[in-house]
Design a protein around this motif. Structure first.
Motif, PDB file in Angstrom:
ATOM      1  N   PHE A 110       0.869  -1.173   0.000  1.00  0.00           N
ATOM      2  CA  PHE A 110       0.000   0.000   0.000  1.00  0.00           C
ATOM      3  C   PHE A 110       0.910   1.230   0.000  1.00  0.00           C
ATOM      4  O   PHE A 110       1.662   1.450   0.959  1.00  0.00           O
ATOM      5  CB  PHE A 110      -0.881   0.028   1.251  1.00  0.00           C
ATOM      6  CG  PHE A 110      -1.799  -1.146   1.403  1.00  0.00           C
ATOM      7  CD1 PHE A 110      -3.081  -1.129   0.884  1.00  0.00           C
ATOM      8  CD2 PHE A 110      -1.371  -2.291   2.084  1.00  0.00           C
ATOM      9  CE1 PHE A 110      -3.940  -2.211   1.047  1.00  0.00           C
ATOM     10  CE2 PHE A 110      -2.217  -3.377   2.256  1.00  0.00           C
ATOM     11  CZ  PHE A 110      -3.500  -3.346   1.729  1.00  0.00           C
ATOM     12  N   ASP A 111       0.871   1.999  -1.058  1.00  0.00           N
ATOM     13  CA  ASP A 111       1.644   3.247  -1.114  1.00  0.00           C
ATOM     14  C   ASP A 111       0.832   4.362  -0.477  1.00  0.00           C
ATOM     15  O   ASP A 111      -0.335   4.581  -0.835  1.00  0.00           O
ATOM     16  CB  ASP A 111       1.986   3.601  -2.560  1.00  0.00           C
ATOM     17  CG  ASP A 111       2.950   2.599  -3.174  1.00  0.00           C
ATOM     18  OD1 ASP A 111       3.913   2.219  -2.486  1.00  0.00           O
ATOM     19  OD2 ASP A 111       2.723   2.192  -4.333  1.00  0.00           O
ATOM     20  N   LEU A 112       1.439   5.065   0.462  1.00  0.00           N
ATOM     21  CA  LEU A 112       0.738   6.080   1.237  1.00  0.00           C
ATOM     22  C   LEU A 112       1.013   7.477   0.706  1.00  0.00           C
ATOM     23  O   LEU A 112       2.002   7.719  -0.002  1.00  0.00           O
ATOM     24  CB  LEU A 112       1.156   5.992   2.709  1.00  0.00           C
ATOM     25  CG  LEU A 112       1.040   4.607   3.368  1.00  0.00           C
ATOM     26  CD1 LEU A 112       1.465   4.681   4.821  1.00  0.00           C
ATOM     27  CD2 LEU A 112      -0.365   4.051   3.228  1.00  0.00           C
ATOM     28  N   SER A 113       0.139   8.396   1.061  1.00  0.00           N
ATOM     29  CA  SER A 113       0.237   9.770   0.556  1.00  0.00           C
ATOM     30  C   SER A 113       1.466  10.501   1.083  1.00  0.00           C
ATOM     31  O   SER A 113       1.892  11.489   0.493  1.00  0.00           O
ATOM     32  CB  SER A 113      -1.032  10.550   0.907  1.00  0.00           C
ATOM     33  OG  SER A 113      -1.297  10.479   2.288  1.00  0.00           O
TER      34      SER A 113
ATOM     35  N   SER B 188       5.131   3.350   2.870  1.00  0.00           N
ATOM     36  CA  SER B 188       4.310   2.235   2.418  1.00  0.00           C
ATOM     37  C   SER B 188       4.072   1.255   3.554  1.00  0.00           C
ATOM     38  O   SER B 188       4.799   1.236   4.549  1.00  0.00           O
ATOM     39  CB  SER B 188       4.969   1.513   1.239  1.00  0.00           C
ATOM     40  OG  SER B 188       6.231   0.984   1.619  1.00  0.00           O
TER      41      SER B 188
ATOM     42  N   LYS C  97      -2.345   3.921   9.450  1.00  0.00           N
ATOM     43  CA  LYS C  97      -1.574   4.440   8.317  1.00  0.00           C
ATOM     44  C   LYS C  97      -2.377   4.354   7.028  1.00  0.00           C
ATOM     45  O   LYS C  97      -2.374   5.286   6.209  1.00  0.00           O
ATOM     46  CB  LYS C  97      -0.258   3.669   8.171  1.00  0.00           C
ATOM     47  CG  LYS C  97       0.772   3.936   9.265  1.00  0.00           C
ATOM     48  CD  LYS C  97       2.020   3.094   9.035  1.00  0.00           C
ATOM     49  CE  LYS C  97       3.042   3.315  10.137  1.00  0.00           C
ATOM     50  NZ  LYS C  97       4.246   2.471   9.950  1.00  0.00           N
ATOM     51  N   LEU C  98      -3.076   3.222   6.830  1.00  0.00           N
ATOM     52  CA  LEU C  98      -3.887   3.064   5.619  1.00  0.00           C
ATOM     53  C   LEU C  98      -5.026   4.077   5.584  1.00  0.00           C
ATOM     54  O   LEU C  98      -5.359   4.611   4.516  1.00  0.00           O
ATOM     55  CB  LEU C  98      -4.446   1.646   5.540  1.00  0.00           C
ATOM     56  CG  LEU C  98      -3.446   0.491   5.456  1.00  0.00           C
ATOM     57  CD1 LEU C  98      -4.179  -0.825   5.226  1.00  0.00           C
ATOM     58  CD2 LEU C  98      -2.408   0.717   4.371  1.00  0.00           C
TER      59      LEU C  98
ATOM     60  N   VAL D 105      -4.120   6.276   1.191  1.00  0.00           N
ATOM     61  CA  VAL D 105      -3.515   5.311   0.272  1.00  0.00           C
ATOM     62  C   VAL D 105      -3.669   5.842  -1.147  1.00  0.00           C
ATOM     63  O   VAL D 105      -4.784   6.136  -1.587  1.00  0.00           O
ATOM     64  CB  VAL D 105      -4.182   3.924   0.391  1.00  0.00           C
ATOM     65  CG1 VAL D 105      -3.673   2.973  -0.684  1.00  0.00           C
ATOM     66  CG2 VAL D 105      -3.933   3.336   1.775  1.00  0.00           C
ATOM     67  N   THR D 106      -2.562   5.960  -1.842  1.00  0.00           N
ATOM     68  CA  THR D 106      -2.613   6.459  -3.220  1.00  0.00           C
ATOM     69  C   THR D 106      -2.687   5.329  -4.237  1.00  0.00           C
ATOM     70  O   THR D 106      -3.286   5.484  -5.299  1.00  0.00           O
ATOM     71  CB  THR D 106      -1.386   7.328  -3.526  1.00  0.00           C
ATOM     72  OG1 THR D 106      -0.190   6.559  -3.300  1.00  0.00           O
ATOM     73  CG2 THR D 106      -1.363   8.563  -2.623  1.00  0.00           C
TER      74      THR D 106
ATOM     75  N   ILE E 160      -2.188   0.648  -4.796  1.00  0.00           N
ATOM     76  CA  ILE E 160      -2.001  -0.712  -4.283  1.00  0.00           C
ATOM     77  C   ILE E 160      -1.304  -1.532  -5.349  1.00  0.00           C
ATOM     78  O   ILE E 160      -1.634  -1.454  -6.533  1.00  0.00           O
ATOM     79  CB  ILE E 160      -3.357  -1.358  -3.932  1.00  0.00           C
ATOM     80  CG1 ILE E 160      -3.973  -0.710  -2.693  1.00  0.00           C
ATOM     81  CG2 ILE E 160      -3.213  -2.863  -3.708  1.00  0.00           C
ATOM     82  CD1 ILE E 160      -5.366  -1.235  -2.379  1.00  0.00           C
TER      83      ILE E 160
ATOM     84  N   ASN F 210      -8.552  10.116  -2.545  1.00  0.00           N
ATOM     85  CA  ASN F 210      -8.392   9.317  -1.321  1.00  0.00           C
ATOM     86  C   ASN F 210      -9.524   8.300  -1.151  1.00  0.00           C
ATOM     87  O   ASN F 210      -9.947   7.991  -0.035  1.00  0.00           O
ATOM     88  CB  ASN F 210      -8.330  10.238  -0.091  1.00  0.00           C
ATOM     89  CG  ASN F 210      -7.521   9.645   1.039  1.00  0.00           C
ATOM     90  OD1 ASN F 210      -6.650   8.808   0.824  1.00  0.00           O
ATOM     91  ND2 ASN F 210      -7.795  10.077   2.252  1.00  0.00           N
TER      92      ASN F 210
ATOM     93  N   SER G  48      -8.961   5.045   1.191  1.00  0.00           N
ATOM     94  CA  SER G  48      -8.884   5.327   2.627  1.00  0.00           C
ATOM     95  C   SER G  48     -10.218   5.801   3.181  1.00  0.00           C
ATOM     96  O   SER G  48     -10.568   5.482   4.329  1.00  0.00           O
ATOM     97  CB  SER G  48      -7.796   6.371   2.892  1.00  0.00           C
ATOM     98  OG  SER G  48      -6.527   5.839   2.565  1.00  0.00           O
TER      99      SER G  48
END
Length: 329
Positions: free
Chosen positions: A92-95, A99, A140-141, A145-146, A148, A167, A170
């Motif tokens: 999961f890549d985060l904003s 990750s 965090k998720l 999340v930007t 997957i 978003n 999320s």
């Protein structure tokens, strides 16, 4: 502004707020205790993506010491069926540029619409990955999340890659998380209340419960069916009412402890003493919160039965949660 105008404006705000609250769906799907562990889950929620939709099913398992672990099931909609191998990774890549990484934890067959939904070029499959996450990773998720990247085959090309606008992932996950985070801890352990679970070759699942006391001389049992052709769940609620007969289509009205009237009907032409209704899941959950009276149009006239100590509601809650232990969705 006069006091009268202020009061009218305030009343309008209150009514508007109440209508919004009433319009919000009940996202809590189940909540029960078994062997000291508390299992809580949210209704499925859809997150839109730029490429294809993904459906979120979030559950929480609280250990006897209160520490939770979250089970995140993602159903990836696809044009063909595939099985994700156990241990396949997801990122999961985060904003914020970081990750979260997890691994698919299940080797079970997919029971959700196993033969697909629709036909021809419109046919779709829900292929799943199931991931265990600690609370800190869940937060965090939810923060953003930007995109997957989920492996579905052990090869460079065997990945499901989704990106999200506004978003969306999320926000959907937060709805599910909010539904389960503050659910009360059940005081009573769930027993073994199922009498049968049957799966068909076509992918249907049927289950039935034992009969429980409902108070005032009544008793109740329930059944469940998962229909793979339209990927839906439905429930039968059966009341045993000695000495009373209801014609097909006769009204059955439950008055909840909150003052709501839930109006159902006799769905089949049955012999004396049997009433079968088809409530939806939302109605069942509201009935489980409290029922003070049930009124029925019998062939001898209308009968109203006052129910003591929420016995019927407790029985419905017990049977509904028992069915959730084997529910597909």
């Amino acid at each position: 502004m006069t006091k009268k105008c202020i009061f009218a404006a305030f009343s309008a705000i209150v009514l508007f707020s109440a209508s919004l609250q009433a319009a919000q769906p009940d996202m809590l799907k189940y909540n029960y205790k078994r062997n000291g562990y508390v299992y809580t889950g949210a209704e499925r929620v859809k997150a839109e993506s730029a490429s294809s939709p993904v459906y979120i099913k979030l559950g929480k398992i609280a250990f006897p010491d209160g520490v939770p672990v979250y089970v995140l099931r993602l159903d990836f909609e696809s044009e063909f069926a595939w099985k994700m191998p156990k241990g396949a990774s997801i990122t999961f890549d985060l904003s914020d540029g970081s990750s979260v990484v997890s691994k698919h934890s299940s080797s079970s067959a997919n029971l959700v619409a196993p033969n697909g939904i629709g036909s021809g070029s419109d046919k779709r499959y829900w292929n799943f990955g199931e991931y265990y996450l600690e609370e800190r990773d869940m937060k965090k998720l939810i923060s953003g999340v930007t995109s997957i990247d989920a492996a579905r085959r052990m090869s460079a090309s065997g990945h499901v890659k989704l990106s999200f606008k506004d978003n969306a992932f999320s926000k959907a996950l937060a709805r599910a998380f909010d539904a389960i985070k503050d659910a009360p801890v059940p005081a009573i352990e769930l027993g073994k209340h199922l009498t049968g679970v049957n799966d068909t070759a076509a992918g249907s699942r049927l289950a039935s419960t034992e009969t429980l006391d409902a108070g005032a001389g009544l008793s109740v049992y329930m059944s469940y069916i998962y229909s793979p052709e339209n990927n839906s769940e439905s429930y039968d609620l059966v009341l045993l009412v000695p000495g009373k007969t209801l014609a097909l289509g006769s009204a059955v009205t439950f008055v909840t402890s909150a003052g709501e009237y839930i109006r159902l009907k006799q769905e089949k032409d049955l012999s004396e003493g049997y009433v079968i209704c088809y409530p939806d899941a939302s109605q069942i959950k509201r009935l489980a919160e409290g029922v003070v009276k049930v009124s029925m149009e019998t062939i001898g006239g209308e009968v109203s039965i006052v129910l003591p100590d929420n016995i019927l509601a407790k029985a419905i809650g017990t049977l509904y949660n028992s069915l959730q232990t084997i529910a597909i969705l």
